[in-house]
Design a protein around this motif. Structure first.
Motif, PDB file in Angstrom:
ATOM      1  N   ARG A 122      -3.819  20.799  -0.486  1.00  0.00           N
ATOM      2  CA  ARG A 122      -4.578  21.493  -1.529  1.00  0.00           C
ATOM      3  C   ARG A 122      -3.789  22.628  -2.141  1.00  0.00           C
ATOM      4  N   ARG A 123      -3.230  23.447  -1.239  1.00  0.00           N
ATOM      5  CA  ARG A 123      -2.486  24.616  -1.707  1.00  0.00           C
ATOM      6  C   ARG A 123      -1.266  24.156  -2.515  1.00  0.00           C
ATOM      7  N   LYS A 124      -0.559  23.146  -1.983  1.00  0.00           N
ATOM      8  CA  LYS A 124       0.654  22.685  -2.665  1.00  0.00           C
ATOM      9  C   LYS A 124       0.322  22.108  -4.036  1.00  0.00           C
ATOM     10  N   THR A 125      -0.781  21.364  -4.115  1.00  0.00           N
ATOM     11  CA  THR A 125      -1.167  20.790  -5.402  1.00  0.00           C
ATOM     12  C   THR A 125      -1.437  21.898  -6.413  1.00  0.00           C
ATOM     13  N   VAL A 126      -2.194  22.890  -5.986  1.00  0.00           N
ATOM     14  CA  VAL A 126      -2.515  23.990  -6.890  1.00  0.00           C
ATOM     15  C   VAL A 126      -1.247  24.734  -7.301  1.00  0.00           C
ATOM     16  N   GLU A 127      -0.332  24.906  -6.358  1.00  0.00           N
ATOM     17  CA  GLU A 127       0.921  25.585  -6.691  1.00  0.00           C
ATOM     18  C   GLU A 127       1.714  24.818  -7.730  1.00  0.00           C
ATOM     19  N   LEU A 172     -20.222  19.111  -9.751  1.00  0.00           N
ATOM     20  CA  LEU A 172     -19.442  20.356  -9.648  1.00  0.00           C
ATOM     21  C   LEU A 172     -17.966  20.091  -9.882  1.00  0.00           C
ATOM     22  N   PHE A 173     -17.297  21.060 -10.485  1.00  0.00           N
ATOM     23  CA  PHE A 173     -15.865  20.937 -10.749  1.00  0.00           C
ATOM     24  C   PHE A 173     -15.067  21.499  -9.586  1.00  0.00           C
ATOM     25  N   LYS A 174     -13.963  20.833  -9.267  1.00  0.00           N
ATOM     26  CA  LYS A 174     -13.034  21.417  -8.301  1.00  0.00           C
ATOM     27  C   LYS A 174     -12.269  22.534  -9.001  1.00  0.00           C
ATOM     28  N   ALA A 175     -11.780  23.477  -8.217  1.00  0.00           N
ATOM     29  CA  ALA A 175     -11.219  24.680  -8.833  1.00  0.00           C
ATOM     30  C   ALA A 175      -9.780  24.522  -9.312  1.00  0.00           C
ATOM     31  N   GLY A 176      -9.083  23.470  -8.840  1.00  0.00           N
ATOM     32  CA  GLY A 176      -7.642  23.330  -9.093  1.00  0.00           C
ATOM     33  C   GLY A 176      -7.175  23.656 -10.503  1.00  0.00           C
ATOM     34  N   ALA A 177      -7.871  23.134 -11.493  1.00  0.00           N
ATOM     35  CA  ALA A 177      -7.440  23.319 -12.882  1.00  0.00           C
ATOM     36  C   ALA A 177      -7.653  24.756 -13.343  1.00  0.00           C
ATOM     37  N   PHE A 178      -8.471  25.492 -12.616  1.00  0.00           N
ATOM     38  CA  PHE A 178      -8.889  26.813 -13.097  1.00  0.00           C
ATOM     39  C   PHE A 178      -8.220  27.961 -12.343  1.00  0.00           C
ATOM     40  N   ILE A 179      -7.600  27.613 -11.220  1.00  0.00           N
ATOM     41  CA  ILE A 179      -6.958  28.660 -10.422  1.00  0.00           C
ATOM     42  C   ILE A 179      -5.811  29.367 -11.162  1.00  0.00           C
ATOM     43  N   PRO A 180      -4.970  28.627 -11.932  1.00  0.00           N
ATOM     44  CA  PRO A 180      -3.915  29.349 -12.653  1.00  0.00           C
ATOM     45  C   PRO A 180      -4.463  30.406 -13.627  1.00  0.00           C
ATOM     46  N   GLY A 181      -5.727  30.314 -13.977  1.00  0.00           N
ATOM     47  CA  GLY A 181      -6.319  31.325 -14.855  1.00  0.00           C
ATOM     48  C   GLY A 181      -5.794  31.291 -16.282  1.00  0.00           C
ATOM     49  N   LEU A 182      -5.297  30.125 -16.703  1.00  0.00           N
ATOM     50  CA  LEU A 182      -4.774  29.990 -18.071  1.00  0.00           C
ATOM     51  C   LEU A 182      -5.804  29.275 -18.942  1.00  0.00           C
ATOM     52  N   PRO A 183      -5.653  29.405 -20.274  1.00  0.00           N
ATOM     53  CA  PRO A 183      -6.598  28.711 -21.156  1.00  0.00           C
ATOM     54  C   PRO A 183      -6.598  27.203 -20.887  1.00  0.00           C
ATOM     55  N   VAL A 184      -7.762  26.597 -21.006  1.00  0.00           N
ATOM     56  CA  VAL A 184      -7.850  25.138 -20.859  1.00  0.00           C
ATOM     57  C   VAL A 184      -8.508  24.573 -22.110  1.00  0.00           C
ATOM     58  N   THR A 220     -10.574  30.177 -23.414  1.00  0.00           N
ATOM     59  CA  THR A 220      -9.725  31.198 -22.801  1.00  0.00           C
ATOM     60  C   THR A 220     -10.553  31.989 -21.797  1.00  0.00           C
ATOM     61  N   PRO A 221     -10.104  32.028 -20.547  1.00  0.00           N
ATOM     62  CA  PRO A 221     -10.919  32.710 -19.533  1.00  0.00           C
ATOM     63  C   PRO A 221     -10.941  34.217 -19.735  1.00  0.00           C
ATOM     64  N   SER A 222     -12.095  34.819 -19.421  1.00  0.00           N
ATOM     65  CA  SER A 222     -12.197  36.268 -19.456  1.00  0.00           C
ATOM     66  C   SER A 222     -11.493  36.833 -18.218  1.00  0.00           C
ATOM     67  N   LYS A 223     -11.425  38.148 -18.153  1.00  0.00           N
ATOM     68  CA  LYS A 223     -10.763  38.770 -17.005  1.00  0.00           C
ATOM     69  C   LYS A 223     -11.489  38.379 -15.712  1.00  0.00           C
ATOM     70  N   GLU A 224     -12.808  38.393 -15.811  1.00  0.00           N
ATOM     71  CA  GLU A 224     -13.615  38.057 -14.646  1.00  0.00           C
ATOM     72  C   GLU A 224     -13.391  36.606 -14.203  1.00  0.00           C
ATOM     73  N   GLU A 225     -13.325  35.727 -15.192  1.00  0.00           N
ATOM     74  CA  GLU A 225     -13.120  34.313 -14.869  1.00  0.00           C
ATOM     75  C   GLU A 225     -11.736  34.057 -14.286  1.00  0.00           C
ATOM     76  N   LYS A 226     -10.748  34.839 -14.761  1.00  0.00           N
ATOM     77  CA  LYS A 226      -9.400  34.692 -14.218  1.00  0.00           C
ATOM     78  C   LYS A 226      -9.383  35.014 -12.734  1.00  0.00           C
ATOM     79  N   GLU A 227     -10.190  36.003 -12.372  1.00  0.00           N
ATOM     80  CA  GLU A 227     -10.203  36.411 -10.969  1.00  0.00           C
ATOM     81  C   GLU A 227     -11.091  35.507 -10.130  1.00  0.00           C
ATOM     82  N   ASN A 228     -12.001  34.814 -10.793  1.00  0.00           N
ATOM     83  CA  ASN A 228     -12.950  33.991 -10.054  1.00  0.00           C
ATOM     84  C   ASN A 228     -12.936  32.557 -10.590  1.00  0.00           C
TER      85      ASN A 228
END
Ligand SMILES: *[C@@H]1O[C@H](CO)[C@@H](O)[C@H](O)[C@H]1NC(C)=O
Length: 498
Positions: free
Chosen positions: A166-171, A202-214, A261-269
């Motif tokens: 999981r961690r490696k995929t997200v990285e 529910l969505f898995k978090a992988g795509a959202f962890i980098p905190g970049l626009p999607v 584009t994620p907000s500051k809060e969304e980037k952290e969460n």
């Protein structure tokens, strides 16, 4: 186990199944198409796929997994050929025109496209049209022909055998996403599994962890007869292919929604980010949100003699335990250890504070909700053994006999291993997710007039002999049996051993 009233039974419905029903006209049409159009299409589709193979193979030669090399003209040429071949392949499969709405953003702007709902292998169409990368398990690399095509688009492979996968995929997703458009965009199906498109799970978090626009992308198959949906329980892959190739035309729509584009809060969460994107996509699709996850699939589809009968309360329980973070560190050993401690309590009823102490967790809203699910009498006290049976049931849904064994360990008498009738009823109520289990029929056929008690081995043996144990030998509220109490479990109609 109670179900809270705050949550409608939405979670009890199972989007991981797909049932297909045909009218007589449809059957006739399919019959006709099967002997005319189908073989031709199948031949063309297979030929085109085989034709794509040498291109994909050549283009992947000498490529590194870690850097993007400059694109010489021949690679670009191969890429173009592949797109044309793949589009022709879908065309021959009946996807004659594909409606594309909105516009795909550039890789430098959004590195990740989140695509939903995921419901079929035909969802590969937008991937081959864009030649975006995807996230897929390593095993898909070794599928003949298709594996080479998959490798061509430089997927992020998930090594499922690896503990850290999981961690490696997200990285790896983050590394590519941060390359500033050098790497191809990644299309991610954040649901992580196929559903029947009745809602967004529910969505898995992988795509959202980098905190970049999607950029969210929604898929629609506005066909009258849904032949494309592939779920874990429903028509098999080849049947889907056959039925789809038998349709005169297969409509499909791909809509690129505006960049998010994620907000500051969304980037952290990332979970919040994921959920907000999910809401937005559900709105565009006019679909409800179904609060089930990839992991719930296992619970929904588990088989076995004591499989869950009514999913709603156990799925709700599962969501709450996930929220408490209890899922992650939970293993069979943890369960065994908790069961040992619960046994020592001998059914002493536990208040919310006791429960929190038992789990070594602070008292939170979520914990209170879990506690109240087991508070049948409504006096703020629970039997912790019920909680452990529920946890074991959702933790290893396909190993219901293990859960039963664990439950017996908590209840059985020390001298002779017996569990009483009403205790067994409580155990089964939780495991099956039902109410008012009635066992007198079972104990009657056991032919033990003196007492209503049973050991694990006896019950195990009995269940082995009665593959339809729940249907034939039990009675409970809303039992699917239409009329009357259970008949004797001996001469039942389903028994295959007769
Ligand atoms: C799809 O899932 C829903 C539950 O979310 C279910 O009610 C429905 O029957 C399923 N559809 C098919 C065609 O199986």
């Amino acid at each position: 186990m109670k179900s809270s009233n705050s949550r409608p039974s939405r979670v009890g419905r199972n989007p991981f199944v797909h049932k297909l029903k045909f009218t007589v006209t449809e059957k006739i049409k399919i019959g006709l198409m099967s002997v005319t159009v189908f073989p031709v299409r199948l031949l063309l589709v297979s030929t085109l796929m085989l034709l794509a193979w040498p291109f994909a193979f050549t283009a992947a030669l000498g490529r590194s997994d870690f850097v993007i090399e400059p694109q010489p003209w021949w690679r670009r040429f191969i890429d173009l050929c592949l797109r044309v071949i793949m589009r022709a392949m879908w065309f021959c499969g009946g996807f004659h025109w594909i409606k594309v709405k909105g516009e795909r953003a550039a890789a430098s702007e959004v590195p990740i496209l989140t695509v939903a709902p995921h419901s079929s292998y035909f969802d590969a169409i937008p991937v081959t049209m864009t030649m975006c990368s995807i996230v897929t398990k390593l095993e898909s690399k070794s599928i003949p022909v298709w594996g080479t095509l998959i490798s061509y688009i430089r997927p992020v492979f998930v090594f499922r055998s690896d503990q850290d996968s999981r961690r490696k995929t997200v990285e790896e997703i983050s590394r590519r996403a941060q390359s500033g458009g050098e790497w191809p965009q990644i299309m991610i199906f954040p649901e992580g599994t196929c559903t029947n498109r009745s809602g967004l799970i529910l969505f898995k978090a992988g795509a959202f962890i980098p905190g970049l626009p999607v950029q969210p992308v929604v898929l629609r198959y506005p066909n009258k007869l849904d032949t494309v949906t592939w779920t874990w329980q429903g028509p098999a892959a080849f049947k889907i292919l056959w039925l789809t190739l038998c349709q005169p035309h297969n409509p499909m729509e791909i809509e690129y929604l505006p960049i998010y584009t994620p907000s500051k809060e969304e980037k952290e969460n990332p979970a919040l980010f994921a959920n907000n994107v999910r809401k937005l996509m559900a709105k565009a699709l006019e679909l409800p949100l179904t609060d089930l996850s990839f992991d719930d699939r296992e619970i929904s589809l588990a088989r076995g003699p004591l499989r869950i009968h009514d999913l709603s309360s156990l799925l709700e329980f599962h969501q709450l335990v996930c929220r408490l973070g209890l899922r992650a560190g939970r293993t069979d050993n943890v369960l065994e250890e908790q069961a040992r401690r619960a046994r020592k309590l001998r059914g002493d009823r536990q208040s919310l504070e006791d429960f929190a102490q038992f789990l070594n967790l602070p008292v939170t809203d979520t914990l209170t909700q879990v506690h109240s699910l087991f508070d049948q009498r409504g006096d703020g006290q629970i039997d912790i053994r019920h909680y452990i049976i529920a946890l074991s049931t959702v933790h290893r849904p396909s190993k219901s006999m293990e859960t039963l064994k664990l439950a017996f360990k908590m209840y059985e008498s020390e001298e002779n291993g017996y569990v009483l009738e009403e205790e067994l009823a409580a155990i089964l109520e939780i495991m099956l997710g039902v109410k008012e289990v009635e066992l007198s029929g079972l104990f009657l056929t056991l032919d033990r007039p003196d007492s209503a008690k049973i050991t694990y081995d006896e019950l195990h043996h009995y269940i082995e002999q009665h593959p339809y144990f729940v249907q034939d030998c039990l009675d409970f509220q809303n039992h699917p049996r239409k009329f009357g109490p259970p008949k004797s479990c001996n001469g039942q109609k389903h028994n295959k051993e007769d």
